[in-house]
Design a protein around this motif. Structure first.
Motif: not given
Lengths: 265, 265, 265
Positions: A36, A38-39, A42-43, A45, A238, A244, A247, A250-251, A254-255, B195, B197, B240-244, C247, C251
């Motif tokens: 987690f 590492a991810n 990475l997300a 950058g 969300q 969820s 997820v 991380l999204d 990433t943004q 992106k 791991t 939408e990112g690395t999670g999804s 996921v 949930d």
């Protein structure tokens, strides 16, 4: 005490700046959260690396941009590899973050005492961890309440920051960051963040990434906490549960391009 | 140099064939990616097993269909367990895949040199890793550029494949697979794959699964790379990112029945 | 043999009761599944802790509400830490769950034999694991079929439960729980649960959590299996593959308040 306009602007732009000049973060963290962590790096950058052999940690910590030490699943071989890594980072002038998951166990308290004497750039923990470290660093300090809120640990945090010459962050419903003088309060986030394992551990890795880019432990730590608070709040909208939420979190990371604000700004 | 119609058809049907005759893949991989690797093998219908004790690795590697060796978080006990596993696999005639995460560290380069002398069926790495291994295998080789693209590493890959008698895959924006004579180019995929791991580490586990089923390291490696490229491209549409992305990637792999094509076919 | 109305009501309310009085579950589990296990415990309101150092496991197991021992990636240091943990739990009167991932390897069978002699509160495994343990516990027992279904292992499970004085659960398409006298059958679930690594391992951690809260190994084990079966069935409706299944499963577990039923109730 407030931040200057320049400081606020630096905090705001750190996510983008990190994507432009990706730091290499050497993580000596616990087994449960390494994936987690590492991810999440990475997300955002950054580049994670989990080099753990005692033969390599000193050398690699000197090459990396910053180091994370988390003692959550420490044992003797891991302790030795961490000691080498800290020495390597210190010698090369690279900043490191200490995550003191002490769990009230004597074996770890001894290690924590040894590590904080090596002057991490940042220490982040919950109220009871910070109060317990402050008592180690300052023998005149008394009294630890494991159910204390982050507010109650503020004095300990400031004392610890002064004694060690470090930045201390106390996590809780509200987060605080202090360099011994200034105190910044970060609100937001969501209770789901405490129901996913490793959110706090990964946050400490992000602190390592951001202080390397910011070249300022105080501002980098604030930016990391604000980034998590912001993305956590957004992700919770969300989420139907912890699956969820992870997820979406991380999204959002990433943004992430910019810190939009934080509690006491 | 092109593949025969029979070879293309074999590649195409490998995902389905793997579900019908599930290979047992013994993974000695790094701690960061073991969970993701196991989930990817399961999604494709293979059976993962992460037996790591030095008392068991030789015995288990001989029972398994194929072995994966990844030195990403290697230390001395892990090195010893891997050495045993390689000996067990070689003795039983089981193919094994080597993932040389050397990170420019001397401790690992020595281990990598020892391992490639044991003749893995497949070696897969990025351009700089493959160029650095080629220089180990052939002392007349000179020059490593850590920023090299996969194209620049092609000569090294072919040389390494010939010197060791193995299949070599070079990963990058475009992937290449060579058996020393033939070269196959695989395009597609998506930047999000770099992106998350462990995507590359898990791919090497899939190579191990597919070469065991194909009984042909060259075709099995091509199929594994093509499967990831195909499912990665598809998953990116939903992300939408690395999670999804990770979630969608696992879903695509779960549904994969057939390789639909690859770059240079 | 049926359960009393009081017992059924206790099973039904265990998820909510666990959220109200969160147990601390000390997990000595395999590296592959530690993250997923922690997240599942958190989703259900329990507190996971993965203390692994030999210097700490006895002390921590005594503090924790329950202990999980899973030998999936066991090696000698881990074995020693587990032995200490079991001694600590037994001395403090804390229940522990044993997950015997023996994989037919002699090194583990010896360890498994040693551990079951220490009287775990619950043993849960697949048919072949339970039959193989029953043969260890009772030398007059003969014959192990690794492809056996859970039904075929029922006699072994009952025998093992009587010999050791423990609760035994056999997992398969249908699950069975026995205390040596009574047998409860739990249906439901979904094949996708076998395609995500660590679902079974995490279930054993939930058994540890629920038996600590229920103060009854038989009822706690039934509740844990029923919770997984119920949430797994529900999650499968939303799943397009193993990624979205995981996921949705987390949930559903996050939202779980009550066991709605189970096969043979």
């Amino acid at each position: 005490m407030t931040l200057s306009v320049t400081e606020v602007s630096q905090i705001r732009s750190l996510p983008l700046q990190t994507r432009q000049t990706p730091p290499l973060v050497h993580c000596l963290t616990n087994q449960v959260v390494s994936n987690f962590t590492a991810n999440i790096l990475l997300a955002l950058g950054a580049s994670p690396a989990m080099v753990t052999a005692i033969e390599e940690t000193a050398e690699f910590a000197a090459i990396a941009s910053a180091l994370l030490i988390n003692i959550g699943t420490i044992d003797t071989p891991r302790y030795q590899a961490m000691r080498e890594a800290i020495a390597g980072a210190n010698k090369a002038g690279k900043p490191w973050v200490f995550d003191p998951i002490t769990a009230g166990l004597p074996f770890r308290m001894k290690i924590a005492a040894e590590f904080i004497a090596e002057k991490p750039a940042v220490i982040r923990g919950n109220a009871s961890e910070i109060m317990s470290l402050a008592s180690l660093a300052n023998t005149s300090f008394k009294g630890i309440d494991s159910k204390a809120g982050s507010e109650e640990a503020l004095n300990s945090a400031q004392q610890l920051a002064k004694d060690i010459g470090t930045v201390v962050a106390v996590s809780g419903e509200v987060d605080y960051v202090t360099d011994g003088q200034r105190i910044i309060k970060i609100t937001g986030g969501h209770p789901l963040m405490t129901k996913v394992t490793g959110v706090g551990c990964a946050l400490n890795a992000v602190i390592a990434a951001y202080i390397a880019v910011a070249k300022d432990p105080f501002l980098g730590t604030i930016a990391a906490l604000a980034a998590f608070s912001q993305c956590g709040s957004e992700a919770a909208f969300q989420a139907e549960g912890t699956g969820s939420f992870s997820v979406a979190f991380l999204d959002r990371l990433t943004q992430l391009q910019e810190i939009s604000g934080f509690g006491s700004l």
